[in-house]
Enzyme design. Structure first.
Site, PDB file in Angstrom:
ATOM      1  N   ILE A   4       0.810  -1.217   0.000  1.00 42.99           N
ATOM      2  CA  ILE A   4       0.000   0.000   0.000  1.00 42.99           C
ATOM      3  C   ILE A   4       0.842   1.266   0.000  1.00 42.99           C
ATOM      4  O   ILE A   4       0.313   2.371  -0.013  1.00 42.99           O
ATOM      5  CB  ILE A   4      -0.963   0.026   1.205  1.00 42.99           C
ATOM      6  CG1 ILE A   4      -0.187  -0.099   2.527  1.00 42.99           C
ATOM      7  CG2 ILE A   4      -2.001  -1.080   1.083  1.00 42.99           C
ATOM      8  CD1 ILE A   4      -1.051   0.033   3.775  1.00 42.99           C
TER       9      ILE A   4
ATOM     10  N   GLY B   8       8.708   3.419  -1.339  1.00 38.70           N
ATOM     11  CA  GLY B   8       9.605   4.533  -1.571  1.00 38.70           C
ATOM     12  C   GLY B   8      11.037   4.048  -1.538  1.00 38.70           C
ATOM     13  O   GLY B   8      11.300   2.841  -1.560  1.00 38.70           O
ATOM     14  N   GLY B   9      11.978   4.983  -1.468  1.00 33.57           N
ATOM     15  CA  GLY B   9      13.377   4.615  -1.542  1.00 33.57           C
ATOM     16  C   GLY B   9      13.862   3.799  -0.359  1.00 33.57           C
ATOM     17  O   GLY B   9      14.824   3.045  -0.474  1.00 33.57           O
ATOM     18  N   MET B  10      13.210   3.933   0.786  1.00 36.53           N
ATOM     19  CA  MET B  10      13.674   3.263   1.999  1.00 36.53           C
ATOM     20  C   MET B  10      12.982   1.930   2.246  1.00 36.53           C
ATOM     21  O   MET B  10      13.550   1.054   2.880  1.00 36.53           O
ATOM     22  CB  MET B  10      13.464   4.167   3.215  1.00 36.53           C
ATOM     23  CG  MET B  10      14.261   5.450   3.164  1.00 36.53           C
ATOM     24  SD  MET B  10      16.030   5.172   3.248  1.00 36.53           S
ATOM     25  CE  MET B  10      16.199   4.615   4.935  1.00 36.53           C
ATOM     26  N   GLY B  11      11.757   1.785   1.781  1.00 32.92           N
ATOM     27  CA  GLY B  11      11.061   0.554   2.095  1.00 32.92           C
ATOM     28  C   GLY B  11       9.677   0.476   1.504  1.00 32.92           C
ATOM     29  O   GLY B  11       9.305   1.231   0.610  1.00 32.92           O
TER      30      GLY B  11
ATOM     31  N   ASP C  19      10.604  15.309  10.845  1.00 31.78           N
ATOM     32  CA  ASP C  19      10.250  15.073   9.441  1.00 31.78           C
ATOM     33  C   ASP C  19       8.767  15.332   9.211  1.00 31.78           C
ATOM     34  O   ASP C  19       8.085  14.563   8.531  1.00 31.78           O
ATOM     35  CB  ASP C  19      10.616  13.649   9.021  1.00 31.78           C
ATOM     36  CG  ASP C  19      10.728  13.477   7.504  1.00 31.78           C
ATOM     37  OD1 ASP C  19      10.883  14.507   6.803  1.00 31.78           O
ATOM     38  OD2 ASP C  19      10.654  12.332   7.016  1.00 31.78           O
TER      39      ASP C  19
ATOM     40  N   VAL D  57       5.430  -0.553   2.551  1.00 33.67           N
ATOM     41  CA  VAL D  57       4.416  -0.784   3.580  1.00 33.67           C
ATOM     42  C   VAL D  57       3.356  -1.720   3.015  1.00 33.67           C
ATOM     43  O   VAL D  57       2.859  -1.525   1.898  1.00 33.67           O
ATOM     44  CB  VAL D  57       3.765   0.539   4.039  1.00 33.67           C
ATOM     45  CG1 VAL D  57       2.732   0.274   5.127  1.00 33.67           C
ATOM     46  CG2 VAL D  57       4.825   1.499   4.559  1.00 33.67           C
TER      47      VAL D  57
ATOM     48  N   LYS E 160       5.599  -2.537   7.949  1.00 29.37           N
ATOM     49  CA  LYS E 160       6.614  -1.752   7.254  1.00 29.37           C
ATOM     50  C   LYS E 160       7.886  -2.563   7.092  1.00 29.37           C
ATOM     51  O   LYS E 160       8.493  -3.006   8.071  1.00 29.37           O
ATOM     52  CB  LYS E 160       6.882  -0.462   8.024  1.00 29.37           C
ATOM     53  CG  LYS E 160       7.954   0.413   7.422  1.00 29.37           C
ATOM     54  CD  LYS E 160       8.014   1.698   8.202  1.00 29.37           C
ATOM     55  CE  LYS E 160       9.362   2.340   8.122  1.00 29.37           C
ATOM     56  NZ  LYS E 160       9.460   3.537   8.925  1.00 29.37           N
TER      57      LYS E 160
END
Length: 323
Positions: A16, A19-22, A137, A24, A39
């Site tokens: 769902i 992105g660049g980090m992971g 953030d 979900v 996540k």
């Protein structure tokens, strides 16, 4: 990986957000028979050993930070577990969309509604700060608008906890650069007012449909944050002076949490808060609350995918589209 059973308990249903980090996932908790968000830190698969250590530390720090905060406007972290040599975070599943996606899909948010959203984000920040956590953030991609009307703050992936050893390397700036407070770009230690500055930039983005400082490169964006004033908002209405107050360059010149709450509460009722004028320099005073200001933002809104799994917001859209 769809259908995979993680840690013998969580069955992956569908992705769902990514992105660049992971990534979900919507998942089913087969022990408690409930839907959750899971996540996955995919970036750990493709980086060096030293960078993997930093990523793992940040993921664990995110779980610790969110777990310290007990508030209805903060996405709940249920568990953190190890699977396939990486940590996974089990979170509350929020059905809805991010503020970033609301701006992308609708163009902009009405000022009174943006002020209502801001009030809930502020309450989440107050709870975090009271628990000794700086979010660091705050941005539209990390503000979730639930289908049931709730507003929740997510992604504590780069949060700073009082007493914790920093996991940021020397000279490294983490976060979305157009939502970083000027003092953070200058290399100073962030404080609670840094999160409030990011809230101001988030509200500007919500009502105007674009980020106030986004430029053509990260470097020019950071320069704009430090040196330029945002273009006077055209659609902010009663929220304009509140945004101007929050976006003061010097932390001490911004309203504190209590003052911000009073300003947002008035704006949410459609009233222009006179108290905000005390935070706005005379040279920026004008019909819109801060007159002619240098530097028109050239970038668009912050995309939902940018915030989705850089920290991984637990969210879905009504149409099932991941972001």
């Amino acid at each position: 990986m769809q259908g995979l059973l993680v840690a013998g308990r969580y069955r992956l249903v569908d992705a769902i957000g990514s992105g660049g980090m992971g990534r979900v996932w919507r998942a089913h908790d087969e022990l408690l028979h409930r839907a959750v968000a899971l996540k996955e830190l995919t970036a750990a698969l493709y980086v060096s050993e030293s960078d993997r250590t930093v990523l793992l530390a940040r993921t664990r720090a995110e779980a610790r930070a969110a777990a310290r905060i007990n508030h209805s406007a903060v996405v709940t972290v249920h568990d953190v577990l190890e699977h396939d040599g990486r940590p996974w975070i089990v979170m509350e599943l929020v059905e809805g969309r991010s503020l970033a996606d609301a701006v992308k899909q609708d163009g902009r948010v009405e000022p009174t509604e943006a002020a209502r959203i801001g009030l809930w984000v502020l309450r989440a920040l107050r709870a975090a700060h009271s628990a000794g956590v700086l979010h660091r953030d705050v941005k539209p991609g990390n503000v979730l608008l639930a289908d049931d009307g709730r507003v929740l703050l997510t992604d504590f992936g780069i949060a700073q906890i009082d007493g914790d050893t920093t996991i940021t390397r020397t000279g490294e700036v983490v976060g979305s650069v157009d939502f970083l407070a000027p003092e953070r770009i200058r290399g100073h230690d962030p404080g609670q007012s840094s999160d409030l500055w990011a809230l101001g930039a988030t509200l500007y983005t919500a009502v105007e449909g674009l980020s106030p400082f986004r430029r053509t490169s990260p470097l020019s964006t950071m320069q704009a944050v430090v040196e330029e004033e945002p273009a006077a908002p055209r659609y902010a209405g009663p929220l304009a002076p509140v945004i101007a107050a929050l976006l003061r360059k010097e932390p001490a010149a911004r309203p504190d949490t209590d003052g911000t709450e009073r300003l947002l509460a008035e704006a949410a009722e459609g009233r222009r808060p006179d108290e905000a004028q005390a935070y706005i320099p005379t040279q920026y005073g004008g019909p819109a609350g801060h007159g002619t200001q240098g530097g028109e933002a050239t970038g668009g809104h912050t995309g939902g995918a940018t915030g989705a799994a850089s920290g991984g917001a637990a969210r879905t859209s009504g149409s099932g589209t991941p972001y």
